[in-house]
Design a protein around this motif. Sequence first.
Motif, PDB file in Angstrom:
ATOM      1  N   UNK A  42       4.203 -11.635 -12.262  1.00 21.91           N
ATOM      2  CA  UNK A  42       3.663 -10.552 -11.457  1.00 21.91           C
ATOM      3  C   UNK A  42       4.532  -9.316 -11.632  1.00 21.91           C
ATOM      4  N   UNK A  43       3.939  -8.183 -11.387  1.00 25.32           N
ATOM      5  CA  UNK A  43       4.668  -6.920 -11.310  1.00 25.32           C
ATOM      6  C   UNK A  43       4.196  -6.236 -10.032  1.00 25.32           C
ATOM      7  N   UNK A  44       5.092  -5.512  -9.410  1.00 21.72           N
ATOM      8  CA  UNK A  44       4.785  -4.901  -8.122  1.00 21.72           C
ATOM      9  C   UNK A  44       4.873  -3.388  -8.230  1.00 21.72           C
ATOM     10  N   UNK A  45       3.862  -2.741  -7.689  1.00 25.06           N
ATOM     11  CA  UNK A  45       3.867  -1.278  -7.650  1.00 25.06           C
ATOM     12  C   UNK A  45       4.744  -0.824  -6.484  1.00 25.06           C
ATOM     13  N   UNK A  51       4.515   3.306  -9.697  1.00 21.44           N
ATOM     14  CA  UNK A  51       4.720   2.571 -10.946  1.00 21.44           C
ATOM     15  C   UNK A  51       4.952   1.097 -10.628  1.00 21.44           C
ATOM     16  N   UNK A  52       4.426   0.229 -11.490  1.00 25.25           N
ATOM     17  CA  UNK A  52       4.636  -1.213 -11.368  1.00 25.25           C
ATOM     18  C   UNK A  52       5.922  -1.588 -12.093  1.00 25.25           C
ATOM     19  N   UNK A  53       6.695  -2.496 -11.492  1.00 28.77           N
ATOM     20  CA  UNK A  53       7.908  -3.040 -12.093  1.00 28.77           C
ATOM     21  C   UNK A  53       7.858  -4.558 -11.940  1.00 28.77           C
ATOM     22  N   UNK A  54       8.358  -5.314 -12.918  1.00 29.34           N
ATOM     23  CA  UNK A  54       8.374  -6.768 -12.781  1.00 29.34           C
ATOM     24  C   UNK A  54       9.216  -7.255 -11.614  1.00 29.34           C
ATOM     25  N   UNK A  55      10.223  -6.454 -11.215  1.00 25.44           N
ATOM     26  CA  UNK A  55      11.072  -6.867 -10.109  1.00 25.44           C
ATOM     27  C   UNK A  55      11.854  -5.682  -9.569  1.00 25.44           C
ATOM     28  N   UNK A  80      -1.360  -3.543  -5.083  1.00 21.86           N
ATOM     29  CA  UNK A  80       0.010  -3.292  -5.511  1.00 21.86           C
ATOM     30  C   UNK A  80       0.672  -4.450  -6.249  1.00 21.86           C
ATOM     31  N   UNK A  81      -0.042  -5.538  -6.506  1.00 22.68           N
ATOM     32  CA  UNK A  81       0.542  -6.687  -7.194  1.00 22.68           C
ATOM     33  C   UNK A  81      -0.292  -6.993  -8.435  1.00 22.68           C
ATOM     34  N   UNK A  82       0.327  -6.871  -9.595  1.00 20.61           N
ATOM     35  CA  UNK A  82      -0.352  -7.106 -10.865  1.00 20.61           C
ATOM     36  C   UNK A  82      -0.098  -8.524 -11.339  1.00 20.61           C
ATOM     37  N   UNK A  83      -1.163  -9.256 -11.647  1.00 23.16           N
ATOM     38  CA  UNK A  83      -1.021 -10.548 -12.306  1.00 23.16           C
ATOM     39  C   UNK A  83      -0.823 -10.251 -13.797  1.00 23.16           C
TER      40      UNK A  83
END
Length: 131
Positions: A42-45, A51-55, A80-83
Amino acid sequence: MPTNRRTTHPPDTDARFAVPLRGVEVDPETRCAHYATERDVIAIQFPCCGVFYPCHACHDAVADHSAQQWDAQADLDERAVLCGACRTVLTWRQYLAADNACPHCGADFNPGCKTHLSLYLDHLPGDSSPD
């Protein structure tokens, strides 16, 4: 271990993703230098920059500003959470209810991520931090 990793730095975002995404050594499913198990997909905006970041550590490493958190009471319907497996963007509500798997593709999510939700969401139930 995937070998198709690279580092991105502001203002560039990773062209492999349809959403703006940055991080350190990000692979095609959003694993990064900090979290790279099979289930770290997952990546979170971040609300501070969109911007999305993995962590959180990726944000700290490549962003030129301090991280802000989403409000767990007001922002649960924010996408806000990218699979990283299927590239579906989930709302916080969907992610929190997903039982550690993507509701769209079934990819397993790392259950350990929920132990540090306070880095991403403010005012979690049971959070005793001052307002």
